[in-house]
Design a protein around this motif. Structure first.
Motif, mmCIF file in Angstrom:
data_model
loop_
_atom_site.group_PDB
_atom_site.id
_atom_site.type_symbol
_atom_site.label_atom_id
_atom_site.label_comp_id
_atom_site.label_asym_id
_atom_site.label_seq_id
_atom_site.Cartn_x
_atom_site.Cartn_y
_atom_site.Cartn_z
ATOM 1 N N GLU A 53 -20.237 -29.806 -19.699
ATOM 2 C CA GLU A 53 -20.856 -29.674 -18.380
ATOM 3 C C GLU A 53 -19.851 -29.043 -17.420
ATOM 4 O OE1 GLU A 53 -22.114 -33.473 -17.049
ATOM 5 O OE2 GLU A 53 -23.440 -33.862 -18.749
ATOM 6 N N TRP A 54 -20.396 -28.261 -16.485
ATOM 7 C CA TRP A 54 -19.556 -27.703 -15.432
ATOM 8 C C TRP A 54 -19.357 -28.763 -14.357
ATOM 9 C CZ3 TRP A 54 -16.911 -23.428 -16.259
ATOM 10 C CH2 TRP A 54 -17.387 -22.519 -17.211
ATOM 11 N N VAL A 55 -18.097 -29.046 -14.062
ATOM 12 C CA VAL A 55 -17.752 -30.144 -13.158
ATOM 13 C C VAL A 55 -16.846 -29.616 -12.057
ATOM 14 C CG1 VAL A 55 -16.724 -32.447 -12.999
ATOM 15 C CG2 VAL A 55 -17.845 -31.732 -15.114
ATOM 16 N N ASP A 56 -17.099 -30.091 -10.820
ATOM 17 C CA ASP A 56 -16.166 -29.784 -9.734
ATOM 18 C C ASP A 56 -14.816 -30.428 -10.048
ATOM 19 O OD1 ASP A 56 -17.816 -28.260 -8.105
ATOM 20 O OD2 ASP A 56 -18.685 -30.019 -7.146
ATOM 21 N N THR A 57 -13.790 -29.608 -10.161
ATOM 22 C CA THR A 57 -12.493 -30.100 -10.629
ATOM 23 C C THR A 57 -11.390 -29.690 -9.658
ATOM 24 O OG1 THR A 57 -13.260 -29.823 -12.912
ATOM 25 C CG2 THR A 57 -10.885 -30.095 -12.573
ATOM 26 N N ILE A 110 -11.805 -36.429 -18.435
ATOM 27 C CA ILE A 110 -12.690 -37.444 -17.866
ATOM 28 C C ILE A 110 -12.337 -38.800 -18.482
ATOM 29 C CG2 ILE A 110 -15.087 -38.239 -17.759
ATOM 30 C CD1 ILE A 110 -15.955 -35.322 -17.662
ATOM 31 N N GLN A 158 -14.923 -24.839 -10.678
ATOM 32 C CA GLN A 158 -15.889 -25.306 -11.667
ATOM 33 C C GLN A 158 -15.248 -25.163 -13.045
ATOM 34 O OE1 GLN A 158 -19.641 -26.159 -11.576
ATOM 35 N NE2 GLN A 158 -18.620 -27.039 -9.780
#
Length: 692
Positions: free
Chosen positions: A639-643, A674, A627
């Motif tokens: 935003e917390w993003v699955d990375t 992004i 995250q």
């Protein structure tokens, strides 16, 4: 042939070993600032072990150092005495009329507050030359002996000798050096005719004094390192990077250490040019972000731009030596974030350095740094630092950012961490704009080479801000400066002042002086063991229009010096002036002020081997997901993003992947944002561009 490049920075010492079979081995180790040679030699031992060789197998040793620079910036050089012409004792104190604060009567002038030579040690003797080098007043040798004896009694460690018009006739200065050797043997001697043999009294005096100021300590360091390298049988000699982007031997560097003032910084620019050309993009902007600072250079068509000699400063002092145009700002992985007394959110230029370092290093540091912010954002994990060999504690980073930034601003942890990153990224963006847009270069026509341990963490965002079409991340970004040391040649630039006009050129003077400079450059290269077949000569001329106070350097043609040669040089100046200032005056005569000959001794350069080819699918290089905090634009909330986290060692040529993504390797971490995509090219460089 095996060769090693070592770049000593304020936080880490970077090392790269290159074998002519294409094998590359890299290493990073914390710098030992009290004695950089310790970290250097220890790092060489570890690097050799990794490569499976003995240190004695290393045939060439190239080095970039900040020793001379740090002496100037920290004002801890040697006690210097000066011998100069009667009537010019206070030239160093008066300097130029330009002041940091033009309209203030109350200001500390740096060159007066931190004097290179105290007034009591600035001694004058009867002697005088005219502007043509004719003797007006013979040198009073008895007066010289008295002044040298006085300086010896006062225990000065170095003596600077700067006489009026010595650039036209150095015989008086050379005789003073002989007298000093008789009266005060062993003291470091700096002659203006050796250090800066061209007109402009103040700048020449300042450079000569600066060379004396850094000379004893720097030469001792060089001799110490060279001695250790010789004892370990590492290479035949230590070659050091100069501020002009060339290499010199340890002997030459010890004699003129002022030439090393931006040594490692220029190596990063050379490395970036090498990387850009290897990927097919020769015009580059380099962003070299270390622990303490960010170095920014612009190289159209992969060529270094040289600073004007009135702009070649180090700290607050004029240093009239050739310097490639690279700017340094206080922005790095160790830059400390704080809220000042007025409530202003600041990041840098104060740095945590190597010790105690960022809070997450757990070495006693408690203030948040940009590195701590990126730990909080999930971009850097416990296994991000030197492939997990360097232990970090993410909870300490969180505590530092929360206590010192988030709580004081009344903000949440995510916005505080993002703010630290954005402020520092904005500082770097402004510096790049200053050195590109404001100097007539469009960053959209360049590629951004991300260097240093932290460069690939920032480059994606800076490219977005400036519209730079692509980011190039080298195979080993954290040691690009060390790579740059292996991409250049041995170079000596020899200048002199001529003062002639394109309207009535003194061809005999030009021929005589150009030949003299060429002989001097060739002699220096031969003394370094360079074979004649490996020597080439380059010419350049500092030109200006009549009435101007500043010159522009232009390349000069080869061949015999004739009236046509002068006309061609003047035509080149018109073109350069038009590009630089958007105006040219072809009907005006051109003054040829200084001429220069650069002797180049060719050294075999490294080459980048192509990596194994693969298909577009990069999923095989994913080692885990995490995250991480990202945003789509500057105004968006994070935003917390699955990375996905990629292992760079598993990439193959042709692999592509979309952002957001994190790429980990031993010496650095790369971020793909992004809306961006990354492609691995044939030589293993990551090319980051906007998604279609």
């Amino acid at each position: 042939m095996k060769r090693i490049g070592v770049d000593v920075g304020g936080t880490f010492t970077d090392l790269v070993l290159w074998d002519d079979d294409g094998t590359v081995t890299v290493h990073k180790t914390p710098s030992t600032n009290h004695d950089p040679s310790i970290g250097t030699m220890d790092g060489i031992e570890v690097l050799a072990q990794r490569a499976g060789i003995d240190v004695a197998d290393i045939e060439m040793f190239f080095h970039g150092t900040t020793v001379a620079t740090n002496i100037v910036l920290e004002h801890n050089g040697s006690d210097v005495g000066m011998i100069t012409t009667d009537g010019f004792r206070d030239l160093l104190h008066i300097a130029r009329k330009k002041r940091p604060l033009n309209y203030s009567n109350y200001q500390d002038l740096p060159w007066q507050k931190w004097q290179l030579v105290p007034r009591r040690n600035r001694r004058t003797v009867p002697e005088r030359m005219d502007a043509a080098g004719n003797v007006l007043t013979p040198l009073d040798e008895d007066a010289v002996r008295r002044e040298v004896a006085l300086l010896r009694e006062r225990g000065v460690e170095a003596i600077a000798v700067a006489f009026l018009h010595a650039y036209r006739n150095p015989t008086h200065e050379q005789r003073v050096r002989e007298i000093i050797a008789e009266e005060y043997p062993g003291v470091f001697v700096s002659l203006s005719s050796d250090v800066a043999s061209q007109y402009r009294e103040y700048e020449r005096f300042s450079t000569t004094a600066l060379n004396a100021f850094v000379g004893p300590k720097t030469s001792r360091y060089i001799e110490n390192l060279a001695g250790k390298a010789k004892a370990a049988q590492v290479g035949e000699d230590v070659h050091l990077m100069t501020s002009a982007g060339g290499l010199v031997t340890s002997r030459s560097a010890s004699e003129v250490p002022v030439s090393l003032l931006t040594s490692g910084v220029v190596a990063g620019l050379l490395g970036g040019c090498f990387i850009g050309k290897a990927s097919g993009y020769p015009s580059v902007i380099t962003l070299d972000v270390g622990g303490t600072s960010a170095d920014i250079g612009v190289a159209p068509d992969g060529k270094l731009r040289m600073k004007h000699l009135l702009d070649t400063r180090i700290g607050d002092y004029h240093a009239m030596v050739p310097m490639a145009e690279v700017d340094t700002i206080g922005a790095g992985g160790g830059s400390i974030a704080s809220i000042d007394e007025g409530g202003m959110f600041r990041v840098g230029p104060r740095s945590a350095g190597a010790m105690p370092g960022p809070a997450c290093y757990n070495r006693g540091g408690t203030e948040p740094t940009s590195t701590d912010a990126m730990v909080v954002m999930g971009w850097l994990g416990a296994d991000s630092f030197l492939s997990g060999t360097m232990e970090v504690k993410p909870e300490l980073a969180t505590e530092a950012v929360k206590t010192h930034i988030a709580d004081k601003l009344g903000a949440d942890l995510e916005h505080a961490a993002m703010g630290i990153f954005q402020i520092l990224a904005h500082s770097m963006t402004e510096a790049i704009s200053l050195h590109s847009v404001r100097k007539g270069y469009d960053p959209r026509e360049f590629s951004l080479v991300a260097e240093g341990g932290a460069g690939p963490l920032y480059a994606w965002q800076i490219a977005e801000h400036l519209g730079i079409p692509r980011v190039i991340v080298p195979g080993h970004p954290g040691i690009t400066s060390a790579v740059g040391l292996l991409t250049t040649d041995v170079r000596y630039e020899v200048p002199t002042t001529v003062w002639t006009s394109s309207a009535e050129p003194d061809l005999e003077l030009l021929r005589r002086e150009m030949d003299r400079l060429a002989d001097q450059a060739v002699a220096q290269l031969r003394a370094d063991g360079i074979a004649d077949e490996d020597i080439t000569l380059e010419r350049s001329v500092d030109c200006r229009y009549v009435g101007q106070g500043y010159e522009l350097r232009v390349p000069a043609p080869a061949g015999e010096i004739t009236a046509e040669w002068v006309e061609q040089t003047a035509a080149t100046f018109h073109e350069v002036h038009g590009r630089t200032y958007s105006q040219r005056f072809d009907d005006k005569p051109v003054q040829l002020v200084n001429i220069r000959v650069t002797g180049v001794g060719a050294v075999e350069h490294i080459r980048i081997s192509e990596i194994e080819k693969g298909d577009a699918d990069a999923s095989g290089a994913i080692k885990t997901t995490t995250q991480a905090l990202f945003w789509k634009n500057d105004s968006a909330d994070p935003e917390w993003v699955d990375t996905p986290i990629y292992d760079r060692a598993l990439f193959k040529a042709g692999n592509t992947f979309e952002g957001p993504a994190i790429v980990q390797q031993f010496d650095s971490t790369t971020i793909v944002g992004i809306g961006q995509k990354a492609t691995v090219d044939a030589v293993g460089h990551i090319i980051i561009e906007r998604s279609a």
